[in-house]
Design a protein around this motif. Sequence first.
Motif, PDB file in Angstrom:
ATOM      1  N   LYS A 169      45.835  47.878 -65.816  1.00 61.90           N
ATOM      2  CA  LYS A 169      45.220  48.332 -64.567  1.00 61.90           C
ATOM      3  C   LYS A 169      44.153  47.385 -64.020  1.00 61.90           C
ATOM      4  O   LYS A 169      43.365  47.766 -63.162  1.00 61.90           O
ATOM      5  CB  LYS A 169      44.612  49.735 -64.734  1.00 61.90           C
ATOM      6  N   ARG A 235      43.887  62.694 -65.096  1.00 56.90           N
ATOM      7  CA  ARG A 235      43.253  61.575 -65.795  1.00 56.90           C
ATOM      8  C   ARG A 235      43.953  61.285 -67.109  1.00 56.90           C
ATOM      9  O   ARG A 235      44.124  60.123 -67.496  1.00 56.90           O
ATOM     10  CB  ARG A 235      41.775  61.872 -66.049  1.00 56.90           C
ATOM     11  N   TYR A 237      47.114  61.725 -67.883  1.00 57.63           N
ATOM     12  CA  TYR A 237      48.363  61.003 -67.648  1.00 57.63           C
ATOM     13  C   TYR A 237      48.113  59.599 -67.113  1.00 57.63           C
ATOM     14  O   TYR A 237      48.896  58.680 -67.348  1.00 57.63           O
ATOM     15  CB  TYR A 237      49.249  61.787 -66.674  1.00 57.63           C
ATOM     16  N   ASP A 238      47.014  59.415 -66.393  1.00 56.55           N
ATOM     17  CA  ASP A 238      46.657  58.088 -65.891  1.00 56.55           C
ATOM     18  C   ASP A 238      46.262  57.140 -67.019  1.00 56.55           C
ATOM     19  O   ASP A 238      46.566  55.945 -66.982  1.00 56.55           O
ATOM     20  CB  ASP A 238      45.479  58.183 -64.916  1.00 56.55           C
ATOM     21  N   GLU A 239      45.575  57.671 -68.027  1.00 55.20           N
ATOM     22  CA  GLU A 239      44.852  56.814 -68.954  1.00 55.20           C
ATOM     23  C   GLU A 239      45.380  56.800 -70.391  1.00 55.20           C
ATOM     24  O   GLU A 239      44.910  56.008 -71.208  1.00 55.20           O
ATOM     25  CB  GLU A 239      43.375  57.228 -68.954  1.00 55.20           C
TER      26      GLU A 239
END
Length: 301
Positions: A169, A235, A237-239
């Motif tokens: 990212k 968050r 699932y994002d991280e």
Amino acid sequence: MKNDRLFQLVYLLLEKGSMSAPTLARELEVSVRTVYRDVETLSIAGVPIYTTTGKNGGISLMEGYSFDKTLLSDYEQNQLLFAVQSLKAADQQVDSLLSKLGGAFRKPSQDWITVDFSRWGLTQVDSVRFETIKNAILAKQVMQISYCGTSGEITNRRIQPLRLIYKDKHWYLQSYCLKSQDFRLFKVRRIVEIKPIDEHFTQNYKGEIPPIEMADVPCSETTIKLKISARLAFRVYDEFDREHITVMPDGSMLVEACFPIDSWVISYIFSFGTDVEILQPPELRYQLSEYAEKISTHHKP
């Protein structure tokens, strides 16, 4: 210049089928008279090109005419078009190339991907920065940068930019640092100022550039287990990788991952506020509680 225009004229007709002389003139940025001269030149050279008059008239190629495409399969033609389309998405000027390939293969280009290097609200700033870095890499031009390290100290460096890397990212600039006399990764967002200077380098560092993994950073990792409320599922699932996530019947999420136990991981977990519970290790609960008390004391009036 003329030969390039002649090829472009053929590519346009391959793509469009038939075009009027005024339309071709606008596309090629020449006069109508020049278009007709080009048509005559192509005809003499053996290209089956002809003109028709009337309401639906125009300039066309004989039906069935195409370049020899037998060296590339249909799948390979698509892959080539998609690859060039990716360059367009990365803000490269490839419209002319797309038009030529689409005409040669008799396939329209598909706008299937969009890449935006910029952060929300900083489109112009980030686009200029990436363009500056890209041009310096291609021209092998030395750059002067001011860089904020993890300690917070800003240092000035002269670097030889080698390549841009997107990983985890974040964008990084891999370079040879003339100050350290070694290869370095610079996080693009931490480059405070960037300026190409009138100095170029010839080294290609072939086979010398190290892998991008930051294996030289000491890291003692510990398995951490967290319970995070459903409100912050986005968050999670994002991280975290999906394999490290277990969804509970009440919607909360159990996360198990390896992290170095340091100040960063404490502040990271703290960012989840009261929507996180540390299940393991026990000592991390104490460290987080102590960190929260320091924050509270710091902000007391």
